[in-house]
Write a protein that holds these residues in place. Structure first.
Motif, short mmCIF file in Angstrom:
data_model
loop_
_atom_site.label_atom_id
_atom_site.label_comp_id
_atom_site.label_asym_id
_atom_site.label_seq_id
_atom_site.Cartn_x
_atom_site.Cartn_y
_atom_site.Cartn_z
N GLY A 146 88.29 -115.07 29.16
CA GLY A 146 87.24 -114.16 28.72
C GLY A 146 87.39 -113.75 27.27
N TRP A 147 88.61 -113.82 26.75
CA TRP A 147 88.82 -113.48 25.33
C TRP A 147 87.99 -114.38 24.44
N LEU A 148 87.93 -115.66 24.78
CA LEU A 148 87.22 -116.63 23.95
C LEU A 148 85.75 -116.27 23.83
N VAL A 149 85.14 -115.87 24.93
CA VAL A 149 83.73 -115.52 24.93
C VAL A 149 83.51 -114.24 24.12
N GLY A 150 84.33 -113.23 24.37
CA GLY A 150 84.17 -111.98 23.65
C GLY A 150 84.33 -112.15 22.15
N PHE A 151 85.36 -112.87 21.74
CA PHE A 151 85.60 -113.07 20.32
C PHE A 151 84.46 -113.85 19.67
N ALA A 152 83.95 -114.85 20.37
CA ALA A 152 82.89 -115.69 19.81
C ALA A 152 81.59 -114.93 19.61
N LEU A 153 81.31 -113.97 20.48
CA LEU A 153 80.01 -113.29 20.45
C LEU A 153 79.97 -112.05 19.57
N LEU A 154 81.11 -111.51 19.20
CA LEU A 154 81.13 -110.21 18.53
C LEU A 154 81.41 -110.28 17.03
N GLY A 155 81.29 -111.46 16.46
CA GLY A 155 81.63 -111.61 15.05
C GLY A 155 80.67 -110.96 14.08
N ALA A 156 79.41 -110.81 14.47
CA ALA A 156 78.40 -110.30 13.53
C ALA A 156 78.10 -108.83 13.72
N VAL A 157 78.94 -108.10 14.44
CA VAL A 157 78.67 -106.68 14.67
C VAL A 157 78.63 -105.90 13.36
N ALA A 158 79.67 -106.04 12.55
CA ALA A 158 79.70 -105.31 11.27
C ALA A 158 78.60 -105.77 10.32
N PRO A 159 78.39 -107.08 10.12
CA PRO A 159 77.28 -107.49 9.25
C PRO A 159 75.91 -107.00 9.74
N LEU A 180 74.61 -117.13 19.55
CA LEU A 180 74.16 -118.15 20.50
C LEU A 180 73.03 -119.02 19.96
N ARG A 181 72.49 -118.69 18.79
CA ARG A 181 71.42 -119.51 18.24
C ARG A 181 71.95 -120.87 17.80
N VAL A 182 71.06 -121.83 17.72
CA VAL A 182 71.38 -123.20 17.31
C VAL A 182 72.55 -123.72 18.15
N ASP A 183 72.39 -123.61 19.46
CA ASP A 183 73.40 -124.10 20.41
C ASP A 183 74.77 -123.45 20.21
N GLY A 184 74.76 -122.17 19.87
CA GLY A 184 76.02 -121.45 19.73
C GLY A 184 76.81 -121.82 18.49
N ARG A 185 76.13 -122.21 17.43
CA ARG A 185 76.80 -122.68 16.22
C ARG A 185 77.68 -121.60 15.60
N ALA A 186 77.15 -120.39 15.43
CA ALA A 186 77.91 -119.32 14.81
C ALA A 186 79.13 -118.96 15.65
N ALA A 187 78.97 -118.94 16.97
CA ALA A 187 80.09 -118.64 17.86
C ALA A 187 81.18 -119.69 17.71
N ALA A 188 80.78 -120.96 17.65
CA ALA A 188 81.76 -122.04 17.52
C ALA A 188 82.49 -121.98 16.19
N VAL A 189 81.75 -121.66 15.12
CA VAL A 189 82.39 -121.57 13.80
C VAL A 189 83.40 -120.43 13.78
N ARG A 190 83.07 -119.31 14.41
CA ARG A 190 83.99 -118.18 14.43
C ARG A 190 85.28 -118.54 15.18
N VAL A 191 85.15 -119.20 16.31
CA VAL A 191 86.34 -119.61 17.07
C VAL A 191 87.14 -120.63 16.26
N LEU A 192 86.46 -121.57 15.62
CA LEU A 192 87.15 -122.56 14.79
C LEU A 192 87.91 -121.88 13.67
#
Length: 281
Positions: A146-159, A180-192
């Motif tokens: 569940g950490w992976l999902v939470g971390f991936a989705l919460l990156g843009a809170v401050a911006p 989650l837009r563009v097939d989760g691109r932003a989430a994937a970049v944050r995890v990467l």
């Protein structure tokens, strides 16, 4: 809009993943004095907070903080607390990082004084969201994956809070939506980005501690303090870099999916940065 070029943090167009990583590092370089100072204070505070928990968990090996076999249950809780503190620190650093990135997109070099000035920075709401995100990350981290999902989705809170100027509640929902837009691109970049900096942190931490131990430069009884100092040092850079990555990914996602670049090209030059970048502004 600023011209494109190799020294531009955000050139105002969709970027490749490699360009996003480069932009984050360049943003950190342009505002290193503020971001690294804040990050260092938070990273040291994190080490002091985790020390009694590590002691209670029997995590005595200074480099890896590995527990004895009898303390694996509490050690799992310790890892979850560490994940929560990381997320909170990155979110807090995301406040000045996002404002600096917004200025860079508009061709305005945000000064250190502007980043530290409390007026309009929404620090109170940022702290509130930091506590909320920390609680969420603690809970999802206890579930393992569940950490992976939470971390991936919460990156843009401050911006979303300080650049888009949305309400704190909407900032969380908007962060997840953009991720989650563009097939989760932003989430994937944050995890990467997190994985890249995790490898860097482990490599530097392990290398420096091993080198100091081999050379006999750590006095007896000082191993724990030295390990804490080393982890604080590598985390200082990593946390600030990850906050910058969140900022540039957020703005690039808005360019890619909301036409932010078109909006800025048509906006009147008399608008303030806050007005130009705000959602609906």
């Amino acid at each position: 809009m600023p011209e494109t070029g190799p020294i531009v943090v955000l050139p105002g167009r969709p970027l490749t993943v490699g360009e996003l990583l480069d932009s984050a590092v360049l943003l950190l370089r342009t505002r290193a004095s503020v971001l690294l100072t804040l990050s260092a204070a938070l990273a040291v505070g994190e080490q002091l907070l985790l020390l009694p928990l590590r002691t209670a968990a029997g995590a005595t090996a200074p480099l890896w903080w590995a527990p004895g076999m009898s303390g694996l249950g509490f050690f799992w809780f310790l890892l979850a607390v560490g994940a929560a503190t990381e997320a909170m620190i990155i979110l807090l650093l995301g406040n000045p990082a996002a404002r600096a990135a917004g200025g860079a997109l508009l061709g305005h070099r945000v000064t250190a004084g502007e980043l530290l000035r409390p007026g309009g920075a929404r620090w109170g709401a940022t702290a509130l969201l930091g506590a909320m995100v920390g609680a969420v990350m603690l809970l999802v981290s206890l579930l393992g994956p569940g950490w992976l999902v939470g971390f991936a989705l919460l990156g843009a809170v401050a911006p979303a809070l300080v650049v888009d100027r949305v309400t704190p509640v909407r900032a969380i929902a908007r962060s997840a939506t953009l991720a989650l837009r563009v097939d989760g691109r932003a989430a994937a970049v944050r995890v990467l980005g997190y994985l890249v900096w995790w490898i860097v942190r482990v490599g530097l931490g392990w290398g420096m501690f091993t080198g100091l131990t081999t050379l006999g430069m750590i006095p007896d009884g000082w191993s724990t303090a030295v390990a804490m100092l080393l982890w604080a040092a590598v985390n200082t850079v990593a946390y600030a870099a990850l906050a910058c990555l969140d900022a540039v990914v957020h703005l690039e996602t808005r360019i890619r999916t909301e036409g932010l670049d078109i909006h800025l090209s048509r906006a009147p030059a008399t608008g303030t940065p806050a007005q130009l970048l705000a959602v609906g502004g």
